[in-house]
Enzyme design. Structure first.
Site, mmCIF file in Angstrom:
data_model
loop_
_atom_site.group_PDB
_atom_site.id
_atom_site.type_symbol
_atom_site.label_atom_id
_atom_site.label_comp_id
_atom_site.label_asym_id
_atom_site.label_seq_id
_atom_site.Cartn_x
_atom_site.Cartn_y
_atom_site.Cartn_z
ATOM 1 N N ASN A 16 -1.870 12.909 -2.721
ATOM 2 C CA ASN A 16 -3.411 12.196 -2.769
ATOM 3 C C ASN A 16 -3.696 12.893 -1.954
ATOM 4 O O ASN A 16 -5.036 12.889 -2.486
ATOM 5 C CB ASN A 16 -3.005 10.413 -2.847
ATOM 6 C CG ASN A 16 -2.389 9.968 -3.864
ATOM 7 O OD1 ASN A 16 -2.403 10.808 -4.960
ATOM 8 N ND2 ASN A 16 -2.201 8.571 -4.167
ATOM 9 N N CYS A 69 -0.984 8.139 -15.119
ATOM 10 C CA CYS A 69 0.139 6.458 -15.204
ATOM 11 C C CYS A 69 -0.575 6.391 -16.224
ATOM 12 O O CYS A 69 -2.058 6.007 -16.396
ATOM 13 C CB CYS A 69 0.097 6.724 -13.806
ATOM 14 S SG CYS A 69 1.110 7.203 -12.986
ATOM 15 N N ARG A 105 -8.604 3.696 -17.172
ATOM 16 C CA ARG A 105 -8.718 4.073 -15.417
ATOM 17 C C ARG A 105 -10.461 4.691 -16.081
ATOM 18 O O ARG A 105 -10.048 6.711 -16.058
ATOM 19 C CB ARG A 105 -8.122 5.295 -15.193
ATOM 20 C CG ARG A 105 -6.678 4.405 -14.765
ATOM 21 C CD ARG A 105 -5.648 5.004 -13.729
ATOM 22 N NE ARG A 105 -5.693 5.566 -12.518
ATOM 23 C CZ ARG A 105 -5.132 6.297 -11.725
ATOM 24 N NH1 ARG A 105 -3.546 6.338 -12.883
ATOM 25 N NH2 ARG A 105 -4.993 6.376 -10.857
HETATM 26 C C1 UD1 Z 1 -6.434 7.271 -6.377
HETATM 27 C C2 UD1 Z 1 -5.425 7.595 -6.070
HETATM 28 C C3 UD1 Z 1 -4.116 6.633 -6.758
HETATM 29 C C4 UD1 Z 1 -4.334 4.873 -6.354
HETATM 30 C C5 UD1 Z 1 -5.642 4.776 -6.715
HETATM 31 C C6 UD1 Z 1 -5.784 3.744 -5.645
HETATM 32 C C7 UD1 Z 1 -5.264 10.186 -6.414
HETATM 33 C C8 UD1 Z 1 -4.550 11.226 -7.092
HETATM 34 N N1 UD1 Z 1 -4.639 8.669 -7.438
HETATM 35 O O1 UD1 Z 1 -6.380 7.159 -8.289
HETATM 36 O O2 UD1 Z 1 -2.929 6.917 -6.506
HETATM 37 O O3 UD1 Z 1 -3.277 4.263 -7.241
HETATM 38 O O4 UD1 Z 1 -6.440 6.064 -5.994
HETATM 39 O O5 UD1 Z 1 -5.728 3.282 -4.705
HETATM 40 O O6 UD1 Z 1 -5.582 9.691 -5.958
HETATM 41 N N2 UD1 Z 1 -12.351 2.929 -11.424
HETATM 42 C C9 UD1 Z 1 -14.230 2.510 -12.096
HETATM 43 N N3 UD1 Z 1 -14.460 3.824 -12.448
HETATM 44 C C10 UD1 Z 1 -14.448 4.778 -11.984
HETATM 45 C C11 UD1 Z 1 -13.436 4.918 -11.153
HETATM 46 C C12 UD1 Z 1 -12.673 4.227 -10.733
HETATM 47 O O7 UD1 Z 1 -13.875 1.487 -12.774
HETATM 48 O O8 UD1 Z 1 -15.659 6.385 -12.279
HETATM 49 C C13 UD1 Z 1 -12.121 1.893 -10.733
HETATM 50 C C14 UD1 Z 1 -10.290 2.189 -11.465
HETATM 51 O O9 UD1 Z 1 -9.924 1.874 -13.242
HETATM 52 C C15 UD1 Z 1 -9.510 1.198 -10.764
HETATM 53 C C16 UD1 Z 1 -10.756 1.313 -9.207
HETATM 54 O O10 UD1 Z 1 -11.760 1.952 -9.508
HETATM 55 O O11 UD1 Z 1 -9.786 -0.019 -11.065
HETATM 56 C C17 UD1 Z 1 -10.065 2.157 -8.402
HETATM 57 O O12 UD1 Z 1 -10.012 3.320 -8.672
HETATM 58 P P1 UD1 Z 1 -9.910 4.949 -7.797
HETATM 59 O O13 UD1 Z 1 -10.085 4.224 -6.531
HETATM 60 O O14 UD1 Z 1 -11.058 5.935 -8.394
HETATM 61 O O15 UD1 Z 1 -8.130 5.482 -8.560
HETATM 62 P P2 UD1 Z 1 -8.171 6.930 -8.690
HETATM 63 O O16 UD1 Z 1 -8.928 7.737 -7.573
HETATM 64 O O17 UD1 Z 1 -8.066 7.258 -9.778
#
Ligand code: UD1
Length: 420
Positions: free
Chosen positions: A23, A115, A120
């Protein structure tokens, strides 16, 4: 599709070298798009997600080589229009959006997949880029962002469940080349965000506060090439630690960073692990007794959602009731039904799993559904009696470097069975 065949029941013993963080490296690879000069990144794990990101960078026109853990990227002439199919296949690829916008002022990428762990969305990424002045259009499965210029702003990135990791990365990478000062409020504090900040600073960016909820980025005219070594993968380290506890073994995790593993080590200790640390290594020893645990996943420095499945496998072995609540991704319990095939007693009640543990697990064929779910099934298989076949391990290959070889070196009976 390859599968793993595991003969369980042996304690893991020995040393394992922890690889570079998946990550951390994915956004760092995206950041190499911010300069036309050569970037060199070391301790890059040999993972299918990394190979995939390299393909995406090449499809944009970058020259990329990846040899013995060293990645070299020269993005001299690149296009902002990514390959639809490539990008759609990997969630992590969304973090090319910020750098492409910053460098080219125009980018179009397909909406990402990845995944299957709930919806997401990328609304927070887009909100952040809009705040810097980008026009955003979502159409036909593509998102297009463009702006004649980007201007620093105060950007609040907190969402329904807290900060967003890749959203923070995207806005940081757009802001480093914006005019003026950007302040990200409710920024993600994960160690991978700090590692990205270190790489960007090495490229000439001005960033302070990375690792805290308020990050300040002062835009610069351009960035230059840089060298960087990626941090150790805290989730891989946590997974091997959980496997050591589950099998009643003793494993030395070389290169693991205890300072990145606070919440995980705390829960492993609560579950009965004895943990010691020395220069550059962590030792995790199962005491023979596993106790029930109570876990709620949270943004860093809380317990990481990426370790939830592995700890559920441990909870299945603890006599008594464990409660595991998932607050980050709503559908992240697909491993529960597969663990039940091995004899686990798990009930899902809304965002919580109630695990009644302590019955011995017995081997069975199971299906990996996502990356960390697969790791949970491997841990369960290693501690179960008899043989467990974990199908679809391509999910594991996305995020664990040569997992079966590392486990074999620790004494596990695990084989990769090639599929058609
Ligand atoms: C990253 C990690 C993943 C980890 C996750 C949470 C990488 C490549 N992946 O994923 O392994 O499980 O952090 O620690 O680094 N959300 C929104 N709107 C957005 C973006 C996110 O509502 O625009 C929500 C998501 O649905 C989720 C939460 O925010 O509920 C956290 O997600 P996020 O931190 O963005 O995950 P990733 O960055 O995709």
């Amino acid at each position: 599709m390859d599968s793993f065949l595991i003969e369980g029941g042996l304690p893991l013993r020995g040393e394992v070298q922890i690889s570079g963080s998946k990550n951390a490296v994915l956004p760092i690879m995206a950041a190499t798009l911010l300069t036309s000069e050569t970037c060199v990144v070391r301790r890059v794990p040999d993972l299918s997600d990394v190979a995939f990101m390299a393909k995406i960078l090449r499809s944009l026109g970058a020259e990329v080589t990846l040899e013995n853990g060293t990645l070299t990227v020269r993005a001299a002439n690149i296009s902002g229009f990514g390959d639809y199919e490539l990008i759609r296949k990997m969630r992590g690829s969304i973090c090319i959006l910020g750098p492409l916008l910053a460098r080219l002022k125009d980018a179009r990428v397909s909406l990402p997949g990845g995944c299957v762990i709930g919806t997401r969305p990328i609304d927070l990424h887009l909100k952040g880029l809009r705040a810097l002045g980008a026009q955003v259009e979502v159409d036909g499965g593509y998102v297009r962002v463009h702006a004649p210029r980007l201007d620093g702003q105060m950007v609040f990135l907190g969402g329904r469940v807290g900060p967003t990791v890749l959203g923070t990365a995207n806005v940081m990478m757009a802001a480093v080349l914006a005019e003026g000062v950007t302040v990200i409020e409710s920024a993600a504090c994960e160690p991978e965000v700090i590692d990205l900040a270190h790489f960007l600073i090495a490229m000439g960016a001005k960033i302070s506060g990375a690792g805290s909820p308020t990050m300040t980025i002062t835009g610069v005219k351009e960035l230059h090439g840089a060298e960087h070594e990626v941090i150790a993968d805290r989730i891989e380290a946590g997974t091997f630690a959980a496997a050591a506890l589950a099998t009643g073994g003793e494993v030395i995790l070389r290169g693991a960073r205890p300072d990145h593993l606070g919440a995980v080590l705390d829960k492993l200790r609560e579950a009965g692990a004895q943990i010691g640390s020395s220069a550059g290594a962590l030792t995790v020893k199962g005491s023979g007794v596993i106790r029930p645990i109570d876990i709620t996943t949270m943004p860093y420095s809380g317990f990481p959602t990426d370790m939830q499945a592995q700890l559920m496998a441990v909870a299945c072995l603890a006599p008594g009731t464990s409660i595991i609540s998932e607050r980050i991704f709503e559908s992240r319990f697909m491993h529960a039904s597969e663990l039940m095939r091995l004899g686990a007693d798990i009930a899902i009640e809304g965002p919580s799993a109630i695990v009644k543990g302590g019955q011995p697990l017995s081997g069975a064929p199971v299906m990996a559904s996502d990356l960390r779910a697969s790791a949970a099934l491997v841990i369960a298989g290693l501690s179960a009696g008899g043989s467990t076949q974990v199908n679809r391990v391509y999910h594991l290959d996305r995020g664990y470097e040569r997992m079966e070889l590392k486990l074999q070196a620790l004494g596990a009976r695990i084989q990769r069975v090639p599929g058609e």
